[in-house]
Write a protein that holds these residues in place. Structure first.
Motif, short mmCIF file in Angstrom:
data_model
loop_
_atom_site.label_atom_id
_atom_site.label_comp_id
_atom_site.label_asym_id
_atom_site.label_seq_id
_atom_site.Cartn_x
_atom_site.Cartn_y
_atom_site.Cartn_z
N GLY A 53 0.76 -1.24 0.00
CA GLY A 53 0.00 0.00 0.00
C GLY A 53 0.79 1.29 0.00
O GLY A 53 0.24 2.35 0.27
N TYR A 82 -10.22 5.36 5.66
CA TYR A 82 -9.63 4.92 4.40
C TYR A 82 -8.59 5.95 3.98
O TYR A 82 -8.83 7.15 4.05
CB TYR A 82 -10.68 4.76 3.31
N HIS A 99 -6.49 1.54 -0.99
CA HIS A 99 -6.90 0.14 -1.01
C HIS A 99 -7.51 -0.24 -2.35
O HIS A 99 -7.36 -1.37 -2.81
CB HIS A 99 -7.85 -0.18 0.15
N SER A 119 -8.97 -3.38 2.53
CA SER A 119 -8.47 -2.25 3.30
C SER A 119 -8.25 -2.60 4.76
O SER A 119 -7.44 -1.98 5.44
CB SER A 119 -9.42 -1.07 3.19
N LEU A 122 -4.51 -3.59 5.25
CA LEU A 122 -3.43 -2.65 4.95
C LEU A 122 -3.00 -1.87 6.14
O LEU A 122 -3.52 -1.50 7.02
CB LEU A 122 -3.83 -1.71 3.82
#
Length: 122
Positions: A53, A82, A99, A119, A122
């Protein structure tokens, strides 16, 4: 084993802490074996995203003929926890969810359910 002072509550913080701990202790070669970089679909030759990521820009020559050195870019927080990144091309900028970029780049079939599940890792 992560030292006690580097342990944190959230899994995302643990990943970031582990990444910086491994870099501090000289485990960069080990991390490069795990982390894989690929071009972002609409930004080939400009940006790459890693399997964990991180987003980096590539070396390029700008409109005035100057060499711009590539670097790992900082991401921006947004609502809902996010992470976003701003990508620039041809004088335009777009914000993209990290993501989603990882899913589009590293997973062949992407559906809406797997985007949100990815997500979390990550």
């Amino acid at each position: 084993m992560i030292p006690m002072r580097l342990r944190m509550a959230s899994p995302r913080a643990n990943i970031c802490c582990m990444r910086s701990f491994m870099t501090m202790k000289g485990y960069g070669a080990l991390m490069s074996l795990v982390e894989k970089w690929r071009d972002i679909a609409d930004y080939k030759g400009l940006y790459q995203i890693s399997s964990i990521g991180r987003v980096r820009s590539l070396d390029r020559i700008d409109a005035l003929g100057r060499l711009r050195k590539g670097k790992v870019l900082a991401d921006v927080g947004s609502m809902g926890d996010y992470r976003k990144i701003t990508l620039h091309r041809d004088g335009n900028s777009k914000q993209k969810y990290i993501h989603c970029l990882v899913a589009e780049t590293f997973i062949r079939e992407v559906n809406t359910f797997s985007d949100s599940l990815l997500s979390d890792f990550l």
